[in-house]
Design a protein around this motif. Structure first.
Motif, short mmCIF file in Angstrom:
data_model
loop_
_atom_site.label_atom_id
_atom_site.label_comp_id
_atom_site.label_asym_id
_atom_site.label_seq_id
_atom_site.Cartn_x
_atom_site.Cartn_y
_atom_site.Cartn_z
N ILE A 129 0.84 -1.19 0.00
CA ILE A 129 0.00 0.00 0.00
C ILE A 129 0.88 1.25 0.00
N GLY A 130 0.54 2.19 -0.87
CA GLY A 130 1.32 3.41 -1.05
C GLY A 130 1.14 4.41 0.08
N ASP A 131 1.74 5.59 -0.08
CA ASP A 131 1.78 6.64 0.94
C ASP A 131 0.35 7.03 1.36
N VAL A 132 0.07 6.91 2.66
CA VAL A 132 -1.27 7.21 3.17
C VAL A 132 -1.39 8.67 3.60
N HIS A 133 -0.37 9.19 4.28
CA HIS A 133 -0.34 10.61 4.69
C HIS A 133 -1.60 11.04 5.42
N GLY A 134 -1.99 10.25 6.42
CA GLY A 134 -3.08 10.68 7.28
C GLY A 134 -4.47 10.54 6.70
N CYS A 135 -4.63 9.90 5.54
CA CYS A 135 -5.94 9.75 4.90
C CYS A 135 -6.59 8.46 5.41
N ARG A 136 -7.10 8.51 6.63
CA ARG A 136 -7.65 7.31 7.26
C ARG A 136 -8.86 6.76 6.52
N GLY A 182 5.47 3.29 3.99
CA GLY A 182 5.89 4.44 4.78
C GLY A 182 5.13 5.70 4.44
N ASP A 183 5.48 6.79 5.14
CA ASP A 183 4.74 8.06 5.05
C ASP A 183 3.27 7.85 5.37
N LEU A 184 3.04 7.25 6.54
CA LEU A 184 1.68 7.13 7.06
C LEU A 184 1.17 8.46 7.57
N VAL A 185 2.09 9.35 7.93
CA VAL A 185 1.76 10.53 8.74
C VAL A 185 1.89 11.80 7.91
N ASP A 186 1.43 12.91 8.53
CA ASP A 186 1.56 14.29 8.03
C ASP A 186 0.59 14.58 6.88
N ARG A 187 0.22 15.85 6.82
CA ARG A 187 -0.54 16.44 5.72
C ARG A 187 -2.02 16.09 5.73
N GLY A 188 -2.38 14.86 6.07
CA GLY A 188 -3.76 14.43 5.99
C GLY A 188 -4.57 14.77 7.23
N ARG A 219 -5.23 9.46 -5.54
CA ARG A 219 -5.86 8.23 -5.09
C ARG A 219 -4.87 7.44 -4.25
N LEU A 220 -5.40 6.50 -3.48
CA LEU A 220 -4.58 5.61 -2.66
C LEU A 220 -4.51 4.27 -3.39
N THR A 221 -3.28 3.80 -3.64
CA THR A 221 -3.08 2.64 -4.52
C THR A 221 -2.39 1.51 -3.78
N ALA A 222 -2.79 0.29 -4.14
CA ALA A 222 -2.14 -0.91 -3.61
C ALA A 222 -1.77 -1.83 -4.77
N LEU A 223 -0.69 -2.58 -4.57
CA LEU A 223 -0.27 -3.60 -5.52
C LEU A 223 -0.53 -4.96 -4.93
N ASN A 224 -1.27 -5.81 -5.66
CA ASN A 224 -1.41 -7.21 -5.27
C ASN A 224 -0.17 -7.96 -5.75
N TYR A 225 0.53 -8.58 -4.81
CA TYR A 225 1.72 -9.37 -5.16
C TYR A 225 1.48 -10.81 -4.74
N PRO A 226 1.75 -11.80 -5.59
CA PRO A 226 2.53 -11.72 -6.83
C PRO A 226 1.70 -11.47 -8.08
#
Length: 876
Positions: free
Chosen positions: A205-212, A248-254, A416-423
């Motif tokens: 999961i990509g950078d969330v930046h406080g967007c709960r 990472g970057d769960l915090v700040d801005r959001g 947008r908030l993006t996730a990668l399904n692996y594999p």
């Protein structure tokens, strides 16, 4: 033991007696043995480490001076020791240095070597009593130095012992008694970033930046079940089969950093998620620790939001952030997750600069017009085998570049908030509810990361000697000269390289038949497969044309979207491409577009795109007639040979007839008769030669007269088909032929059981009828397609007819003397070449299906062409 947040590595405290406790050593580290002469370092090294892991200063001294005690060779010996150690550390091998290492300068050089290669330096100190060491030295004839040397070494050791941690050693073990040394046990520990045993599946999961709210929505879409506390707050989430990884970057801005932290911390604590540190977490950790940091880039909002939380929660946040490490290596080294990405030589390593790269990426030292650092585009040059998934720099959409993927799609900026399904390599995203924070740099609307010029490749990807690992043959070598020849062909003649996903392998003939007047016969093919344990084979008609690879796209928007080609209006109008075994185009762009469009329409009519869920199809085929590609060859070689033979031999026959008629008694009439018969036979052979090649040539007018005979569907989006039986492939081809019978030809075939004489006899009769009617022959293939026995089984053996071989070996090849010489032909090298090219082709298709970058595909494609430069009889 505690974790080092700077390096993500196990550490120990201050040096102290170890007793019987295990001595922990990171699996990738530089172990420095420290002790005076006679303390037993070499014995300790032999006991606890592999011989290849230990580099002894005495041994290096012997290498350079033929005498391990020649102290004059010490500088050269240590230069060699550092060189060998550096080579081992560079490839990720634990290395042990066996020397006294009591001098601070000696240790300083080794710590610097460890830092150069981003591994942890470990000190194991044997601080044994001086009297014991002196007694041991007295028993060795090669140790003739006085007691003052031992005393000096002992003093140096004692003075430096307490400062080893300050010198840079992350782990220090001290053994002070012989019984401690005897009881010592070495335990090799994983670095905290080493999760190669974790195979997934994962959702990165990509950078969330406080967007709960967006994070909760994304987790729900991904199939996670949220867990809430009594106040209704999300405090965790679980998936029955998968695990989340946050970049990472769960915090700040959001708007809700505490809510994001509460949710992610709960998931990590429960084992439902992993998380690496981002640069915003690193800065928040300093702020929570009371250190002086600049309150910008959303940190003031975070501090204000956390101020409204209980003290216990803030303390828990501080501990959580302090424990985050720089990156993870997962799934056997196939996946790397780091906040800002990571180049290959830093992966799985532990040092301050590795953590710095993971947090901030690489910068050029410049700033842009917004005062922000200019990032160095490391991903454009990435050539690592591991997939690297990261965030940090917002992009409008996640795009693959050289097996790397940035997942920061600017949720906090209204993206947008993006996730990668692996594999699986699929992307899932949810839109931001609104713009929460205005970025200093305008959020981009278009992303073209790392786009190259249309016809430009990185020469380093395909040049030089190299060894390619495939899933079919472990190692396929390519020589530098052969690679250069392939590059010459590609650079001068090939189609746009972005189409080149595959080149077909050469095909081996059967071993030579011993039947009278016959060079090749089906019985050798059946016997060869029977020997490999293959009882079911399929005999396919061999079309006499030119091998062709055809890539057909469903619509004009597929080439630019999927293959990075210019839009059709800007360059070639074709929705695909067709190329030769050497990557050259068959037709002009306009004619190629016409052919591809007809095949596309046939595939649509046959519902192939819909059935396979793809926007493109890749076929292996034969393009007819032969003269379509080989026109110059036919005119300049075959036609001239046939014409010259017909003209000269007819004159020679007439002259011989006259000579025989005028012969007088006593003349050598028998000799003239023999010469006349030989000339007549040669004339008949020449006529047969001309008739042979003319069978495969006919006039064409644009596509009128052109025939395409596909015989295998190689790949489509995300899929390969070499595990499907050949009858399945021919059924697909038949559906195309039914949809477009004027252009697409079918391939006749017959199934054979190699252990059934009646079945083999019927196929032989079929082959005889084909060749008697002017056909080239047939190809015998394992019915199951890809087949393994003791090794990889030949994908096909060609059995050519008697008259077709006249084109290959010359008009007179059937003469007994010539045929006997040809029976000595050796096919071993050709078979080896066919298998290696086959393995490379399959590997290229697998890499396409896995979505690997184009340079990885081209590594195999160019290697196929390079192998064609190997010296092999071209007639085979």
């Amino acid at each position: 033991m505690t974790g080092d947040p700077m390096t993500g590595a196990p550490t120990t405290g201050d040096p102290a007696p170890t007793g019987t406790a295990p001595l922990t050593v990171p699996e990738l580290s530089l172990v420095v043995l420290v002790g005076v002469t006679g303390s037993g370092k070499s014995t300790f090294a032999r006991t606890h480490f592999k011989p290849t892991e230990v580099i002894s200063s005495d041994f290096c001294r012997g290498l350079v001076a033929d005498d391990e005690n020649d102290q004059s060779a010490t500088p050269a010996a240590f230069e060699l020791l550092h060189y060998i150690a550096g080579k081992r550390l560079a490839v990720g091998r634990l290395t042990v240095v066996d020397a006294t290492n009591v001098q601070p300068e000696a240790r300083r050089q080794l710590v610097a070597l460890a830092r150069e290669h981003d591994v942890l330096p470990v000190a194991i100190v044997l601080d044994l009593p001086e009297k014991l060491c002196a007694e041991r030295n007295a028993g060795r004839e090669d140790r003739d130095f006085g007691p003052h040397v031992l005393r000096r070494q002992r003093d140096q050791l004692r003075r430096g012992l307490k400062g080893l941690r300050r010198e840079g050693f992350r782990t220090v073990h001290v053994l002070r008694r012989p019984d401690e040394v005897a009881a010592a046990v070495i335990t090799r520990t994983r670095l905290f970033n080493d999760l190669r045993h974790e195979t997934g599946p994962f959702d990165v999961i990509g950078d969330v930046h406080g967007c709960r709210a967006e994070l909760e929505q994304l987790l729900t879409v991904l199939g996670y079940e949220l867990e809430r506390d009594g106040a209704g707050r999300a405090v965790g989430a679980r998936h029955p089969d998968r695990r989340a990884i946050f970049v990472g970057d769960l915090v700040d801005r959001g708007p809700d950093t505490p809510g994001v932290l509460r949710l992610v911390m709960g998931m990590v604590k429960a084992g439902a998620a992993l998380c690496v540190s981002g640069n915003h977490e690193a800065k928040l950790a300093k702020a929570l620790d009371g250190r002086n940091v600049r309150l910008n880039h959303g940190l003031p909002e975070t501090m204000e939001q956390l101020a409204g939380q209980p003290e216990a929660f803030r303390a828990e946040v501080a501990r959580f952030i302090d424990g985050l490490i720089s990156h993870y290596v997962l799934d056997g080294g196939r996946l790397v997750v780091a906040h800002a990405g990571l180049i290959e030589r830093y992966q799985g390593r532990a040092s301050g600069r590795v953590r710095e790269f993971c947090l901030y990426g690489q910068t050029t030292g410049e700033t842009d017009e917004f005062g922000l650092p200019v990032r160095y585009p490391w991903a454009q040059e990435y050539r690592g085998r591991a997939m690297v998934v990261y965030g940090h720099t917002p992009v409008p959409r996640a795009e693959w570049l050289n097996n790397t993927l940035c997942l920061d799609t600017g949720c906090v900026f209204g993206g947008r908030l993006t996730a990668l399904n692996y594999p699986e390599r699929t992307l899932v995203h949810v839109p931001a509810a609104r713009v929460y924070y205005t970025p200093a740099r305008p959020f981009p609307g278009v992303s073209e990361p790392g786009r190259r010029e249309p016809d430009v490749l990185d020469i380093g990807d395909v040049s030089g000697s190299r060894v390619i690992e495939t899933g079919y043959l472990p190692r396929v070598g390519v020589r530098e000269a052969h690679a250069a020849a392939a590059l010459e062909v590609m650079s001068r003649f090939a189609i746009d390289p972005r189409w080149l996903l595959y080149l077909p392998p050469t095909m081996s003939p059967v071993t030579t038949s011993q039947r009278p007047g016959t060079l090749e016969h089906p019985e050798q093919a059946f016997a060869a497969y029977r020997a490999d344990g293959v009882t079911s084979v399929l005999c396919e008609e061999k079309h006499m044309g030119s091998r062709a690879v055809l890539l057909v796209c469903r619509s004009p928007d597929v080439p630019p979207a999927r293959f990075g080609l210019p839009a059709p209006a800007q360059a070639s109008p074709a929705c695909g491409a067709i190329w030769t075994r050497t990557g050259r185009p068959f037709f002009s762009p306009a004619l190629a577009a016409l052919l591809i469009d007809q095949v596309r329409a046939a595939a649509e009519k046959a519902r192939l795109f819909a059935e396979f869920g793809t926007s493109w199809l890749l076929f292996d085929a034969e393009l007819l007639p032969w003269n379509l590609k080989a026109g110059p060859l036919v005119r300049d070689q075959y036609a001239t040979v046939g014409a010259a033979a017909a003209a000269s031999l007819s004159v020679a026959a007439a002259v011989l007839e006259q000579a025989i008629a005028r012969a007088r008694p006593g003349d050598d009439g028998a000799r003239l008769d023999a010469l006349a018969r030989r000339t007549q036979a040669r004339s008949a052979n020449a006529a047969a030669f001309t008739a042979s090649y003319l069978r495969y040539c006919w006039p064409t007018d644009e596509l009128a007269g052109v025939r395409l005979a596909p015989f295998q569907l190689l790949a489509s989006e995300g899929a390969v088909y070499h595990d499907r039986p050949h009858l399945w492939h021919l059924d697909v081809a038949d559906r195309l032929a039914a949809a477009e019978p004027e252009l697409i030809a079918t391939t006749r075939r017959i199934a054979v059981q190699t252990d059934d004489p009646a079945s083999a006899g019927a196929a032989t009769q079929w082959w005889q009828e084909l060749t008697d009617a002017g056909g080239e022959g047939m190809v015998v293939k394992p019915a199951a397609n890809l087949t393994r026995g003791d090794g990889l089984v030949q994908p096909g053996l060609k059995v050519r007819g008697r008259e077709y071989l006249r084109i290959i070996y010359g008009p007179d090849y059937t003469e007994p003397g010539n045929l006997n010489r040809l029976r000595q032909r050796a096919v071993g090298h050709k078979r080896s070449l066919a298998l290696r090219e086959y393995a490379l082709g399959l590997e290229a298709l697998d890499r396409v299906a896995r979505g690997e970058p184009l340079w990885r595909v081209h590594e195999c494609v160019f290697a196929v062409l390079a192998l064609e430069s190997e010296p092999v009889d071209p007639r085979l």
